[in-house]
Write a protein that holds these residues in place. Structure first.
Motif, PDB file in Angstrom:
ATOM      1  N   ASP A   1      22.009 -12.950 -41.673  1.00 55.13           N
ATOM      2  CA  ASP A   1      22.336 -14.293 -41.175  1.00 55.13           C
ATOM      3  C   ASP A   1      21.074 -15.131 -40.958  1.00 55.13           C
ATOM      4  O   ASP A   1      21.062 -16.332 -41.219  1.00 55.13           O
ATOM      5  CB  ASP A   1      23.129 -14.195 -39.863  1.00 55.13           C
ATOM      6  CG  ASP A   1      23.532 -15.569 -39.363  1.00 55.13           C
ATOM      7  OD1 ASP A   1      24.406 -16.186 -40.011  1.00 55.13           O
ATOM      8  OD2 ASP A   1      22.957 -16.054 -38.374  1.00 55.13           O
TER       9      ASP A   1
ATOM     10  N   ARG B   1      20.526 -18.683 -42.714  1.00 56.20           N
ATOM     11  CA  ARG B   1      20.201 -19.908 -41.978  1.00 56.20           C
ATOM     12  C   ARG B   1      18.850 -20.481 -42.406  1.00 56.20           C
ATOM     13  O   ARG B   1      18.666 -21.705 -42.447  1.00 56.20           O
ATOM     14  CB  ARG B   1      20.196 -19.631 -40.476  1.00 56.20           C
ATOM     15  CG  ARG B   1      21.585 -19.427 -39.881  1.00 56.20           C
ATOM     16  CD  ARG B   1      21.469 -19.056 -38.405  1.00 56.20           C
ATOM     17  NE  ARG B   1      22.744 -18.736 -37.787  1.00 56.20           N
ATOM     18  CZ  ARG B   1      23.548 -19.638 -37.210  1.00 56.20           C
ATOM     19  NH1 ARG B   1      23.207 -20.910 -37.168  1.00 56.20           N
ATOM     20  NH2 ARG B   1      24.696 -19.254 -36.667  1.00 56.20           N
TER      21      ARG B   1
ATOM     22  N   ASP C   1      31.052 -13.297 -34.819  1.00 57.22           N
ATOM     23  CA  ASP C   1      30.974 -14.629 -34.214  1.00 57.22           C
ATOM     24  C   ASP C   1      30.149 -14.582 -32.931  1.00 57.22           C
ATOM     25  O   ASP C   1      29.334 -15.466 -32.673  1.00 57.22           O
ATOM     26  CB  ASP C   1      32.383 -15.172 -33.920  1.00 57.22           C
ATOM     27  CG  ASP C   1      33.156 -15.492 -35.205  1.00 57.22           C
ATOM     28  OD1 ASP C   1      32.517 -15.554 -36.285  1.00 57.22           O
ATOM     29  OD2 ASP C   1      34.393 -15.667 -35.135  1.00 57.22           O
TER      30      ASP C   1
ATOM     31  N   GLY D   1      26.612 -14.767 -33.587  1.00 59.23           N
ATOM     32  CA  GLY D   1      26.128 -15.988 -34.240  1.00 59.23           C
ATOM     33  C   GLY D   1      26.030 -15.905 -35.753  1.00 59.23           C
ATOM     34  O   GLY D   1      25.268 -16.656 -36.359  1.00 59.23           O
ATOM     35  N   CYS D   2      26.794 -15.012 -36.361  1.00 60.80           N
ATOM     36  CA  CYS D   2      26.709 -14.862 -37.823  1.00 60.80           C
ATOM     37  C   CYS D   2      27.495 -15.983 -38.508  1.00 60.80           C
ATOM     38  O   CYS D   2      28.689 -16.160 -38.251  1.00 60.80           O
ATOM     39  CB  CYS D   2      27.249 -13.507 -38.259  1.00 60.80           C
ATOM     40  SG  CYS D   2      26.239 -12.169 -37.640  1.00 60.80           S
ATOM     41  N   SER D   3      26.824 -16.695 -39.398  1.00 59.07           N
ATOM     42  CA  SER D   3      27.386 -17.921 -39.974  1.00 59.07           C
ATOM     43  C   SER D   3      27.875 -17.696 -41.400  1.00 59.07           C
ATOM     44  O   SER D   3      27.504 -18.434 -42.307  1.00 59.07           O
ATOM     45  CB  SER D   3      26.321 -19.007 -39.955  1.00 59.07           C
ATOM     46  OG  SER D   3      25.197 -18.573 -40.723  1.00 59.07           O
ATOM     47  N   TYR D   4      28.694 -16.646 -41.578  1.00 66.12           N
ATOM     48  CA  TYR D   4      29.184 -16.360 -42.938  1.00 66.12           C
ATOM     49  C   TYR D   4      30.055 -17.503 -43.442  1.00 66.12           C
ATOM     50  O   TYR D   4      30.784 -18.125 -42.689  1.00 66.12           O
ATOM     51  CB  TYR D   4      29.953 -15.033 -42.975  1.00 66.12           C
ATOM     52  CG  TYR D   4      31.021 -14.896 -41.908  1.00 66.12           C
ATOM     53  CD1 TYR D   4      30.704 -14.351 -40.673  1.00 66.12           C
ATOM     54  CD2 TYR D   4      32.321 -15.323 -42.124  1.00 66.12           C
ATOM     55  CE1 TYR D   4      31.671 -14.230 -39.683  1.00 66.12           C
ATOM     56  CE2 TYR D   4      33.288 -15.208 -41.142  1.00 66.12           C
ATOM     57  CZ  TYR D   4      32.965 -14.664 -39.926  1.00 66.12           C
ATOM     58  OH  TYR D   4      33.916 -14.564 -38.951  1.00 66.12           O
ATOM     59  N   ASP D   5      29.961 -17.744 -44.749  1.00 70.86           N
ATOM     60  CA  ASP D   5      30.790 -18.775 -45.380  1.00 70.86           C
ATOM     61  C   ASP D   5      32.083 -18.185 -45.913  1.00 70.86           C
ATOM     62  O   ASP D   5      33.102 -18.861 -45.984  1.00 70.86           O
ATOM     63  CB  ASP D   5      30.028 -19.424 -46.544  1.00 70.86           C
ATOM     64  CG  ASP D   5      28.752 -20.083 -46.064  1.00 70.86           C
ATOM     65  OD1 ASP D   5      28.839 -21.061 -45.310  1.00 70.86           O
ATOM     66  OD2 ASP D   5      27.657 -19.593 -46.418  1.00 70.86           O
TER      67      ASP D   5
ATOM     68  N   GLY E   1      21.523 -28.037 -39.127  1.00 67.99           N
ATOM     69  CA  GLY E   1      22.064 -26.819 -39.722  1.00 67.99           C
ATOM     70  C   GLY E   1      21.834 -26.767 -41.223  1.00 67.99           C
ATOM     71  O   GLY E   1      22.130 -25.786 -41.887  1.00 67.99           O
TER      72      GLY E   1
END
Ligand SMILES: [Zn+2]
Length: 508
Positions: A28, A32, A81, A84-88, A473
């Motif tokens: 992640d 980012r 979540d 803070g993992c921002s997977y698409d 972001g």
């Protein structure tokens, strides 16, 4: 420019643990960071659901496998979540789009002549979900699963002509020296290839799995099915335009134990299916956390969500990146986690923000902006940005964490050396005071921006207090070295960004 990044997908027979969390968090951070550089990122994570042990875990609880997998998906997403993992894209291998991709993949390999029917017998470890050669067993047990008795299985199976790909793969490794990283993992794989490859069985006679398109009795062996998820996640067999945009993957992040599957079997499968190979595969090390006392859950396993609740996700993310070279093992230490959180984050970074904004308020009513374009510190910040970007390209996450902290240390040192409180006593030196404070605010802003991928929440707050708006972001590092805090901006003061955290006093 686009960047397609994946993690391994996880067997969901049990809860996420610190080892899987390490992989998701570090991937992640890279996702980012690439977004910060202005790239269009697709970050894929997911669950690997067709293992026999998952079916077993479900049946043990009186559930259908798919019902169990649904529950686990919710649990895994909740954990990611919280970290803070921002997977698409979150992929599940039981999804129709994945079944379709696997079947199309198999058809292509068969059309190319690399699938054949053969029989196989041998010792099968249900823990590994793999046949074991006699020499791989110790006292008739799999060394990784000593509590399980291997079974002698004989199956009529589909085989993939892996042996054919030894030479093409060796050539690919030679032509692409960074194909597998770190270098020592690459060298292991090259040595393995040089010894030669055997064809592999890719079908099983079970009920739980992706059905073979041309053999109603067979299911696709879970490893073969799982690897294809990276293509599914890019739109393979469901959306050709999407697939043309996102494939090949730029980076597969995987554990060191499965680097070989990703560096040999997967590229061979892609070659056989006539598809381009991923640009890079990075094998990370393990988190050795057996001694930790922080877990409230059963046994010695650390629950990453508990941990994030306790120390904050950002502090945990920082520790995981900063503590060990990425690619090597991380020897977990509760003491080191608290030391990082309190010394690096609370004392150095948090304190820098507090005292910098306090000084600007005390002597300039909250807003200061001198022209510091000729300051050597501005140039040093630019160098740090370039170094961090280079570290991101190398997946050198320890440097991604440590280089901005060097700027923080520099800013704190600058405060001590320039002694603004002394300058403030002399009205004739007011311009000098404004210059020094602007330098300090600038370094704080740059360090905070560079740490944004590691600590999205806290650094988002830091940037908001300094600039008045949240980070975008996307593109936050574009022209970063020439961005300065606006002249009329009244800096926001607030509670300490990183309150000190204390270890739990008693633990069972
Ligand atoms: Zn095993």
């Amino acid at each position: 420019m686009r960047f397609y990044l994946t993690t391994a997908i996880d067997y969901c027979n049990g809860k996420p643990h610190l080892g899987t969390a390490y992989e998701k968090v570090t991937a992640d951070v890279l996702a980012r960071a690439h977004r910060a550089r202005g790239r269009d990122v697709r970050f894929l994570m997911g669950n690997d659901e067709h293992a026999i042990k998952i079916e077993q875990a479900a049946r043990d609880r009186g559930l259908e496998p798919i019902a169990w997998c649904d529950q686990m998906e919710a649990l895994f997403r909740e954990t990611w979540d919280a970290l803070g993992c921002s997977y698409d894209v979150f992929i599940r291998t039981t999804e129709p789009r994945h079944h379709r991709a696997v079947q199309e993949f198999l058809r292509r390999i068969k059309d190319g002549g690399d699938l054949y029917l053969g029989s196989y017998e041998g010792w099968f470890c249900t823990g590994c979900e793999a046949f074991k050669k006699p020499e791989e067993l110790t006292d008739e047990r799999c060394p990784d699963h000593v509590s399980l008795v291997p079974k002698w299985l004989k199956e009529e199976n589909w085989f993939f002509r892996l042996s054919k790909y030894r030479d093409p793969l060796l050539a690919h490794f030679k032509d692409n020296p960074t194909f597998v990283q770190p270098d020592f993992r690459r060298n292991e794989l090259v040595a393995f290839l040089e010894r030669g490859l055997e064809d592999v069985s890719i079908s099983r006679r079970t009920t739980w799995g992706v059905p073979f398109p041309f053999d109603s009795e067979a299911k696709v062996y879970v490893w073969f099915d799982a690897l294809i998820n990276y293509a599914t996640g890019a739109g393979f067999a469901t959306d050709d335009k999407e697939f043309a945009t996102w494939w090949p993957a730029d980076l597969h992040i995987v554990g060191k134990d499965i680097t070989r599957f990703h560096g040999i079997q997967w590229p061979a499968m892609l070659l056989a299916a006539g598809l381009p190979l991923p640009r890079r595969i990075f094998g990370h090390g393990y988190v050795n956390a057996l001694g930790s006392r922080l877990s409230k859950s059963a046994g010695s396993k650390v629950d990453p969500k508990d941990l994030a609740d306790h120390v904050t996700a950002d502090a945990l993310r920082y520790y995981l990146c900063r503590e060990a070279a990425y690619g090597a093992d991380l020897e977990w230490s509760d003491e080191r986690l608290y030391a990082r959180a309190n010394s690096d984050l609370a004392n150095s970074l948090g304190n820098l923000l507090s005292r910098a904004t306090a000084m600007v308020h005390k002597w300039f009513g909250g807003t200061v902006s001198a022209d510091i374009s000729n300051s050597p510190l501005v140039e040093e910040a630019r160098v740090a940005i370039a170094r961090v970007e280079a570290a991101v390209d190398l997946c050198a996450l320890q440097e991604v964490a440590s280089i901005p902290m060097e700027l923080v240390a520099k800013a704190n040192l600058h405060v001590d050396q320039k002694a603004p409180w002394a300058l403030a006593k002399d009205p004739a030196r007011r311009e000098e005071l404004a210059y020094v404070l602007t330098e300090i605010i600038h370094l704080t802003f740059i360090a905070g921006s560079l740490l944004l991928p590691i600590m999205p929440t806290k650094m988002g707050e830091l940037i908001r207090r300094l600039t008045g708006s949240a980070p975008l972001g996307h593109g936050d590092w574009v022209n970063l070295g020439t961005r300065f805090i606006a002249k009329d901006r009244v800096l926001e003061q607030g509670t300490p960004l990183f309150p000190r955290i204390e270890p739990p006093t008693s633990e069972t």
